[in-house]
Motif scaffolding. Structure first.
Motif, PDB file in Angstrom:
ATOM      1  N   ARG A  20     -87.923  -4.338 -34.844  1.00 36.30           N
ATOM      2  CA  ARG A  20     -86.553  -4.484 -34.372  1.00 36.30           C
ATOM      3  C   ARG A  20     -86.390  -4.217 -32.891  1.00 36.30           C
ATOM      4  NH1 ARG A  20     -85.885  -7.586 -38.423  1.00 36.30           N
ATOM      5  NH2 ARG A  20     -85.363  -6.630 -40.402  1.00 36.30           N
ATOM      6  N   GLY A  32     -88.365  -6.465 -47.258  1.00 32.44           N
ATOM      7  CA  GLY A  32     -88.624  -5.644 -46.078  1.00 32.44           C
ATOM      8  C   GLY A  32     -87.558  -5.787 -45.004  1.00 32.44           C
ATOM      9  N   LEU A  33     -86.373  -6.254 -45.369  1.00 35.57           N
ATOM     10  CA  LEU A  33     -85.346  -6.500 -44.361  1.00 35.57           C
ATOM     11  C   LEU A  33     -84.312  -5.385 -44.295  1.00 35.57           C
ATOM     12  CD1 LEU A  33     -84.910 -10.264 -45.179  1.00 35.57           C
ATOM     13  CD2 LEU A  33     -86.152  -9.288 -43.265  1.00 35.57           C
ATOM     14  N   LEU A  39     -93.089 -14.588 -30.652  1.00 40.37           N
ATOM     15  CA  LEU A  39     -91.748 -14.614 -31.233  1.00 40.37           C
ATOM     16  C   LEU A  39     -90.741 -14.079 -30.227  1.00 40.37           C
ATOM     17  CD1 LEU A  39     -89.868 -14.939 -33.696  1.00 40.37           C
ATOM     18  CD2 LEU A  39     -90.352 -12.573 -34.232  1.00 40.37           C
ATOM     19  N   HIS A  95     -96.127  -9.757 -32.115  1.00 40.09           N
ATOM     20  CA  HIS A  95     -94.937 -10.612 -32.168  1.00 40.09           C
ATOM     21  C   HIS A  95     -94.517 -11.086 -30.790  1.00 40.09           C
ATOM     22  CE1 HIS A  95     -94.508  -8.973 -36.235  1.00 40.09           C
ATOM     23  NE2 HIS A  95     -93.778 -10.023 -36.483  1.00 40.09           N
ATOM     24  N   MET A 153     -79.447 -11.878 -38.562  1.00 38.13           N
ATOM     25  CA  MET A 153     -80.833 -12.234 -38.299  1.00 38.13           C
ATOM     26  C   MET A 153     -81.793 -11.209 -38.900  1.00 38.13           C
ATOM     27  SD  MET A 153     -82.344 -13.189 -34.661  1.00 38.13           S
ATOM     28  CE  MET A 153     -83.906 -13.975 -34.485  1.00 38.13           C
ATOM     29  N   MET A 154     -81.394  -9.938 -38.819  1.00 37.47           N
ATOM     30  CA  MET A 154     -82.253  -8.898 -39.375  1.00 37.47           C
ATOM     31  C   MET A 154     -82.369  -9.023 -40.887  1.00 37.47           C
ATOM     32  SD  MET A 154     -81.773  -5.408 -37.323  1.00 37.47           S
ATOM     33  CE  MET A 154     -80.060  -5.162 -37.563  1.00 37.47           C
ATOM     34  N   ARG A 155     -81.286  -9.574 -41.504  1.00 38.05           N
ATOM     35  CA  ARG A 155     -81.338  -9.707 -42.952  1.00 38.05           C
ATOM     36  C   ARG A 155     -82.051 -10.975 -43.385  1.00 38.05           C
ATOM     37  NH1 ARG A 155     -75.532  -7.098 -44.549  1.00 38.05           N
ATOM     38  NH2 ARG A 155     -76.100  -5.046 -43.812  1.00 38.05           N
ATOM     39  N   ALA A 156     -82.511 -11.764 -42.392  1.00 40.47           N
ATOM     40  CA  ALA A 156     -83.232 -12.985 -42.732  1.00 40.47           C
ATOM     41  C   ALA A 156     -84.703 -12.906 -42.353  1.00 40.47           C
ATOM     42  CB  ALA A 156     -82.587 -14.180 -42.050  1.00 40.47           C
ATOM     43  N   LEU A 157     -84.999 -12.257 -41.259  1.00 43.49           N
ATOM     44  CA  LEU A 157     -86.380 -12.250 -40.760  1.00 43.49           C
ATOM     45  C   LEU A 157     -86.856 -10.824 -40.551  1.00 43.49           C
ATOM     46  CD1 LEU A 157     -86.032 -14.973 -37.986  1.00 43.49           C
ATOM     47  CD2 LEU A 157     -86.979 -15.269 -40.268  1.00 43.49           C
ATOM     48  N   SER A 158     -88.131 -10.617 -40.786  1.00 41.71           N
ATOM     49  CA  SER A 158     -88.655  -9.285 -40.506  1.00 41.71           C
ATOM     50  C   SER A 158     -89.533  -9.343 -39.266  1.00 41.71           C
ATOM     51  CB  SER A 158     -89.440  -8.746 -41.705  1.00 41.71           C
ATOM     52  OG  SER A 158     -90.572  -9.542 -41.933  1.00 41.71           O
ATOM     53  N   PHE A 159     -89.294  -8.439 -38.359  1.00 39.11           N
ATOM     54  CA  PHE A 159     -90.062  -8.308 -37.126  1.00 39.11           C
ATOM     55  C   PHE A 159     -89.740  -6.922 -36.600  1.00 39.11           C
ATOM     56  CE2 PHE A 159     -86.035 -10.452 -36.360  1.00 39.11           C
ATOM     57  CZ  PHE A 159     -85.442  -9.638 -35.420  1.00 39.11           C
ATOM     58  N   GLN A 207     -92.390 -18.343 -36.586  1.00 39.18           N
ATOM     59  CA  GLN A 207     -93.146 -17.319 -35.855  1.00 39.18           C
ATOM     60  C   GLN A 207     -92.917 -15.946 -36.447  1.00 39.18           C
ATOM     61  OE1 GLN A 207     -92.700 -17.356 -31.614  1.00 39.18           O
ATOM     62  NE2 GLN A 207     -93.314 -19.488 -31.479  1.00 39.18           N
ATOM     63  N   ALA A 208     -91.686 -15.691 -36.893  1.00 40.21           N
ATOM     64  CA  ALA A 208     -91.420 -14.400 -37.524  1.00 40.21           C
ATOM     65  C   ALA A 208     -92.217 -14.269 -38.814  1.00 40.21           C
ATOM     66  CB  ALA A 208     -89.931 -14.234 -37.803  1.00 40.21           C
ATOM     67  N   LEU A 254     -87.876 -14.136 -47.453  1.00 41.43           N
ATOM     68  CA  LEU A 254     -86.589 -14.200 -48.132  1.00 41.43           C
ATOM     69  C   LEU A 254     -85.953 -15.546 -47.895  1.00 41.43           C
ATOM     70  CD1 LEU A 254     -84.075 -12.616 -49.503  1.00 41.43           C
ATOM     71  CD2 LEU A 254     -83.225 -12.637 -47.189  1.00 41.43           C
ATOM     72  N   ARG A 273     -83.275  -8.054 -50.570  1.00 43.47           N
ATOM     73  CA  ARG A 273     -83.506  -7.918 -49.132  1.00 43.47           C
ATOM     74  C   ARG A 273     -84.417  -6.743 -48.853  1.00 43.47           C
ATOM     75  NH1 ARG A 273     -77.746  -8.815 -47.948  1.00 43.47           N
ATOM     76  NH2 ARG A 273     -77.515 -11.043 -47.604  1.00 43.47           N
ATOM     77  N   ALA A 330     -78.588 -16.155 -45.247  1.00 41.17           N
ATOM     78  CA  ALA A 330     -79.555 -15.813 -44.208  1.00 41.17           C
ATOM     79  C   ALA A 330     -79.411 -16.758 -43.019  1.00 41.17           C
ATOM     80  CB  ALA A 330     -80.964 -15.885 -44.771  1.00 41.17           C
ATOM     81  N   VAL A 331     -78.469 -16.450 -42.170  1.00 45.65           N
ATOM     82  CA  VAL A 331     -78.226 -17.269 -40.995  1.00 45.65           C
ATOM     83  C   VAL A 331     -79.292 -16.968 -39.957  1.00 45.65           C
ATOM     84  CG1 VAL A 331     -76.481 -17.999 -39.367  1.00 45.65           C
ATOM     85  CG2 VAL A 331     -75.816 -16.828 -41.445  1.00 45.65           C
ATOM     86  N   LEU A 332     -79.841 -17.975 -39.370  1.00 49.78           N
ATOM     87  CA  LEU A 332     -80.734 -17.721 -38.251  1.00 49.78           C
ATOM     88  C   LEU A 332     -79.875 -17.728 -36.996  1.00 49.78           C
ATOM     89  CD1 LEU A 332     -83.777 -19.745 -39.489  1.00 49.78           C
ATOM     90  CD2 LEU A 332     -83.317 -17.337 -39.694  1.00 49.78           C
TER      91      LEU A 332
END
Lengths: 290, 297
Positions: free
Chosen positions: A128, B95-96, A38, A35, A120-126, B134-135, B112, B91, B117-119
């Motif tokens: 932490r 995996g979040l 990213l 990552h 952000m954590m609840r939207a994308l997985s990477f 990228q994520a 998701l 969620r 889901a705010v970036l």
């Protein structure tokens, strides 16, 4: 309905991967490496969102420490006359202040790195751990103009430009690595016990006063009678104090390079980096639920 | 009507892609220690006598003991009232949010798509695409190559270079949808995101979802609209108070749900009083449904 064992067997048979678990250390490191792009994008984003809300933007990263430097110079240098201990107090103070600003920024933003990014954590997985890493990267980039100004101040205040100036970037790397470790530790600790977030400003202020930002620790210790050796060693070799010294030694003629400072600083940096990473990794699989 | 999860080869259209086993998810909620009904005097007394407990942490079980197996090619609708744990469960599947107990296995990458889901609202749409894509596993070059395609699909024109906090909610939702489906995920989790956006976009989104399903992906959809679920889904899950109470073909599950919470809900309550062996607290619908409610309370 399947029992837990049957579910596990079914998942194994079809080659499914379990999520929401702490990965093994090598897998985690691989994941972080995978990552890395990213990470850069996030650091750029973090940097931009910090500086785009006002007209002067990144200039504030230079103006702020300079204004702070002027007030510290007047209060501590002139009023309390701490400049008598040091040959070039202007350089001494600005190096201390700018370097400390980086450390305090790493600690402060590190402590908010995970809790402030729940959306952000609840939207994308990477992985932490990118979160505390990214804020330190952004802080480092923001502070680069200030460090460039620092070189100017050193020259103007009369420091000779010598070969050892080449070590200046190296010293910054050491300080940044130390900050990175602190940031990861702060992120995990504040995530686990969020009340500790209230202690972070106190810790930063305390460090600012004891780490010799605006006074020479050895000179002040010498002025006080009967300081126990333990205390004086602890004061001189605590992480923030050696971080400031290691930068001063690269730019100031009155501070020759000393292997003790560099060993101590690198040791602390490595300890914080490895310790911080392990500590953060141990908490993986809990972030995002709080 | 229920789809039983047996150990035998799945009855569903393909291999298992999501295995959820006895999952509990508990949130820690802060600053909720004082009950709303408490009067000031007793709150003060409590503060004095119990110290910090007054500001305590409360654990809120959002999902309790949920188990199911999803297969490739299935699209699964999740129904339930607000606060029944649907979003949290999704969620977790993406995996979040790591489960507090139990396990979740995934076959492949999950994405998701959620309203909340705010970036990064301060950054431009373009940067959000960069970070989001990228994520999801694209390299910076791949993102650049597909940038135009993503922007076109989201149809937000020159707004792409403005910060996302200047977008209308529909625009933000479209961009998020475009990002989440930029890479065809193996498992797509759609959390009420289809409700936003105009009719034309909804149609395109529907198409994209159908395409993902054809490519043997698994899709989860949360919707309050039972019509959407019966139309789009091959299977429905009903969540109630964090528990899975029904799992089966959409028609009957949605029917049960609307019988309990819909227009004629009094009749459900009356029916329960008549059939008094079902306790008032027990939410298991009478018609056969496999779920995670068996006797854990």
């Amino acid at each position: 309905m399947l029992s837990a064992e049957e579910a596990a067997a079914l998942a194994r048979r079809h080659g499914l991967r379990q999520v929401g678990l702490r990965p093994t250390l090598p897998a985690y490191l691989r994941d972080v490496w995978g990552h890395r792009h990213l990470m850069w994008s996030m650091a750029k984003g973090e940097f931009l969102s910090q500086h785009q809300d006002n007209y002067l933007g990144i200039l504030w990263a230079v103006i702020n420490p300079i204004l702070l430097g002027v007030s510290y110079y007047l209060i501590f240098g002139v009023l309390l006359d701490l400049r008598r201990d040091v040959e070039n107090f202007v350089s001494f103070l600005t190096i201390g202040l700018f370097t400390f600003t980086l450390i305090s920024a790493a600690l402060t933003s590190g402590s908010k790195a995970v809790l402030g990014k729940v959306g952000m954590m609840r939207a994308l997985s990477f992985p932490r751990v990118l979160l505390p890493v990214v804020v330190v990267l952004a802080e480092l980039v923001s502070s680069l103009p200030a460090f460039a100004v620092l070189l100017g101040i050193a020259v103007v205040s009369g420091e000779p430009v010598t070969l050892k100036w080449l070590l200046f970037p190296v010293s910054l790397v050491i300080v940044s690595v130390m900050g990175l470790g602190m940031s990861m530790i702060a992120a995990r600790v504040v995530h686990a016990w969020r009340d500790t977030a209230n202690l972070v400003p106190l810790l930063v202020r305390l460090l600012r006063y004891v780490s010799g930002v605006f006074f020479s620790i050895p000179a002040r210790l010498a002025a006080v009678d009967g300081v126990p050796v333990v205390v004086s060693v602890a004061l001189q070799y605590q992480p923030a104090a050696v971080a400031l010294d290691v930068v001063r030694e690269t730019l100031m003629a009155s501070y020759p390079l000393q292997w003790q400072t560099w060993t101590a600083a690198s040791g602390w940096a490595l300890l914080f980096l490895v310790g911080g990473f392990l500590l953060f990794w141990r908490g993986e699989g809990t972030y995002g639920r709080a | 009507m229920a789809v039983p999860e047996t150990d035998a080869p799945p009855a569903g259209p393909g291999d298992p892609s999501v295995v959820v086993s006895h999952v509990d998810i508990t949130y820690r909620v802060y600053g909720s220690g004082v009950d709303a009904q408490e009067d000031e005097e007793s709150a003060l007394r409590r503060l004095l006598t119990r110290g910090t407990r007054g500001m305590g942490v409360r654990e809120v079980p959002a999902v309790r003991d949920v188990s199911f197996v999803a297969h490739r090619g299935e699209s699964i609708g999740i129904i339930g009232r607000n606060g029944s744990g649907k979003s949290t469960l999704l969620r977790s599947i993406a995996g979040l949010v790591p489960p507090t107990a139990g396990s979740i296995w995934l076959g492949g990458r999950a994405a998701l798509l959620g309203v909340g889901a705010v970036l990064l609202p301060k950054l431009s749409g373009r940067r959000n695409v960069m970070i989001g894509a990228q994520a999801m596993g694209l390299s910076p070059r791949e993102v650049r190559d597909r940038m135009e395609e993503i922007v076109d699909f989201a149809d937000i024109g020159r707004f792409i270079d403005l910060p996302m906090n200047s977008y209308s909610s529909g625009m933000a939702a479209r961009l998020r949808f475009a990002i989440s489906t930029a890479v065809v995920p193996d498992i797509l989790v759609v959390d009420e995101a289809l409700a936003t956006g105009d009719a034309a976009f909804r149609e395109r989104a529907q198409e994209r979802i159908e395409q993902i399903r054809r490519e043997a992906g698994t899709i989860f959809v949360v919707s309050h609209n039972s019509g959407t679920i019966t139309e789009m889904c091959t299977r429905a899950l009903w969540m109630d108070h964090g528990r899975l109470v029904a799992d089966g073909v959409p028609g009957p599950v949605v029917g049960l749900y609307s019988r309990k919470y819909g227009k004629y809900r009094e009749r459900w309550d009356q029916a329960r009083i008549v059939g008094s062996d079902v306790g008032p607290e027990d939410d298991v619908p009478p018609a056969g449904a496999a779920g995670g409610t068996s006797g854990r309370r």
